[in-house]
Design an enzyme around this catalytic site. Structure first.
Site, mmCIF file in Angstrom:
data_model
loop_
_atom_site.group_PDB
_atom_site.id
_atom_site.type_symbol
_atom_site.label_atom_id
_atom_site.label_comp_id
_atom_site.label_asym_id
_atom_site.label_seq_id
_atom_site.Cartn_x
_atom_site.Cartn_y
_atom_site.Cartn_z
ATOM 1 N N ASP A 161 0.866 -1.166 0.000
ATOM 2 C CA ASP A 161 0.000 0.000 0.000
ATOM 3 C C ASP A 161 0.917 1.235 0.000
ATOM 4 O O ASP A 161 2.044 1.144 0.455
ATOM 5 C CB ASP A 161 -0.863 -0.078 1.272
ATOM 6 C CG ASP A 161 -1.377 1.260 1.710
ATOM 7 O OD1 ASP A 161 -2.232 1.799 0.998
ATOM 8 O OD2 ASP A 161 -0.930 1.771 2.752
ATOM 9 N N ASP B 218 -1.365 -0.832 6.102
ATOM 10 C CA ASP B 218 -1.446 -0.249 7.440
ATOM 11 C C ASP B 218 -2.832 0.271 7.798
ATOM 12 O O ASP B 218 -3.154 0.422 8.968
ATOM 13 C CB ASP B 218 -0.456 0.919 7.558
ATOM 14 C CG ASP B 218 -0.924 2.114 6.739
ATOM 15 O OD1 ASP B 218 -1.326 1.907 5.576
ATOM 16 O OD2 ASP B 218 -0.918 3.236 7.258
ATOM 17 N N ASP C 94 -7.107 -1.414 4.284
ATOM 18 C CA ASP C 94 -6.197 -2.472 3.821
ATOM 19 C C ASP C 94 -6.564 -3.830 4.414
ATOM 20 O O ASP C 94 -6.082 -4.865 3.956
ATOM 21 C CB ASP C 94 -4.743 -2.150 4.226
ATOM 22 C CG ASP C 94 -4.226 -0.915 3.514
ATOM 23 O OD1 ASP C 94 -4.604 -0.719 2.345
ATOM 24 O OD2 ASP C 94 -3.461 -0.161 4.120
#
Ligand SMILES: Nc1ncnc2c1ncn2[C@@H]1O[C@H](COP(=O)(O)OP(=O)(O)OP(=O)(O)O)[C@@H](O)[C@H]1O
Ligand SMILES: [Cu+]
Length: 379
Positions: free
Chosen positions: A67, A266, A270
């Site tokens: 991410d 995080d 996600d």
């Protein structure tokens, strides 16, 4: 008579020796001891394996998908630029958008509110606040309708961005995220926000490449911005402008063609992707939901934990294979000896006492080999 007794004793002693030597305790110890020592060593390196299987499956990863915000970058964006359109002032626009952003929890919102505070602009009350994840936010301030967000948020309500598209593209190419503010349905400003990459990220990506892995980035951010950051970091694949719920599909697509994907994230959004990936790794500085959904937690925000975890996984599997090989070789070679194959040749017989000692030794060997992982150096 005497020879009959001898034959019976011979047979009994051999049978007991065979039973003892055939005991597969070393084989049973081979896997769990390596996993236990490997997990302990990982914890010392700041990598928490929440599931033992992850230590075994991580080494099979072909793609590491990351991410962007908060994982590759610090997750603390700053307002770099606010370019107002004719008829507006920076003070006015910043005051209006910061008032609305004050109600949002997005990192971008914090950047905008901080910029307003820095200029001593006071915030005003907001009514009809609404946040649309992956798009932006809106609200009414002092009777004026304020909308802040990505290009798609403005295009959705029919605001044309054609005039500023080049300006936004240029910001994107510099790795900044372009945002737009509209007031009463008219474009009022372009905003550039920049979220610096963590100092440790470039080394982590190099280490992943050195392990022969492909590195991918999944982000809700602008495509140009994502491409610019990917180029700067040497990332192989970019999936940009995904909506929060689209991250799962992005991981699914990366998984197609038998590829094993490790996903590192995080944020709250996600969490589903962390579950979908073959192995999910959460950044310890992230949200609780991400940590709960992950198989592995990197205790610091440093992504160098990812290549370390993969290398440790490889070392652990190698260790398990050594253990199994020796435990098996020991059984295969000593069972016939205990059964007396060498007796007719040179009179060798395995006494049950020796058999018991040998069996214990093989377990000690397996334990000793597993303990070598304690000194494993990841670099
Ligand atoms: N509070 C907000 N204010 C302004 N823009 C916003 C806000 N929330 C979302 N956006 C817009 O929506 C886009 C997507 O947001 P999202 O939270 O899905 O991902 P992101 O923060 O860009 O990055 P990542 O997916 O890497 O975590 C942002 O890039 C921004 O343009
Ligand atoms: Cu045994």
């Amino acid at each position: 008579m005497a020879s009959d007794l001898f034959a019976l004793t011979f047979a009994l002693v051999n049978a007991v020796a065979v039973l003892i030597i055939a005991c597969p305790c070393a084989m049973g110890l081979a896997t769990p001891t390596s996993i236990m020592v490997g997990t302990g060593r990982a914890a010392e390196l700041g990598i928490l394996f929440r599931k033992g299987e992850a230590l075994q499956s991580l080494r099979e990863a072909d793609v590491v998908a990351l991410d962007k915000t908060g994982t590759l970058t610090k997750g603390r964006p700053e307002l770099i630029d606010l370019i107002v359109r004719d008829g507006y002032t920076v003070h006015e626009v910043l005051g209006l958008i910061a008032s609305v952003e004050a109600l949002s929890e997005h990192p971008i919102a914090e950047a905008i509110v901080a910029a307003a505070k820095e200029r001593a602009i006071s915030l005003q009350p907001v009514t009809e606040f609404q946040a649309t994840p992956g798009f932006g936010i809106e609200g009414t301030v002092d009777g004026r309708e304020v909308l802040v967000g990505a290009d798609r948020a403005l295009q959705k309500v029919g605001i044309d961005l054609l005039e500023v598209i080049e300006q936004a593209a240029a910001l994107g190419d510099e790795g900044k995220s372009p945002l737009y503010a509209a007031i009463d349905g008219r474009l009022a400003a372009i905003i550039a926000v920049s979220d610096p990459v963590k100092e440790t990220t470039p080394a982590a990506i190099k280490a992943l490449h050195a392990l022969g892995l492909k590195v991918a980035m999944i982000t809700g951010d602008n495509r140009r911005t994502a491409d610019a950051i990917a180029r700067q970091l040497g990332i192989d694949e970019v999936v940009a402008e995904v909506l929060p719920e689209g991250k799962v599909d992005a991981v699914k697509r990366l998984r197609s063609g038998e590829r094993k994907v490790a996903f590192i994230g995080d944020g709250i959004n996600d969490a589903p992707a962390l579950t979908e990936a073959d192995v999910g790794l959460a950044v310890g500085t992230g949200t609780d939901i991400a940590i709960e959904s992950a198989d592995v937690v990197l205790m610091s925000g440093d992504l160098n934990g990812v290549p370390k975890a993969i290398a440790l996984s490889k070392a652990t599997i190698k260790n398990i294979k050594q253990n199994l090989f020796w435990a098996f070789a020991y059984n295969v070679s000593l069972v016939p000896v205990a059964a007396g194959v060498l007796y007719p040749i040179n009179g060798t017989l395995l006494s049950p006492v020796f058999a018991a000692g040998a069996m214990a030794m093989s377990s000690v060997f397996v334990l000793g080999n597993a303990l070598r992982l304690r000194r494993y150096q990841a670099n």
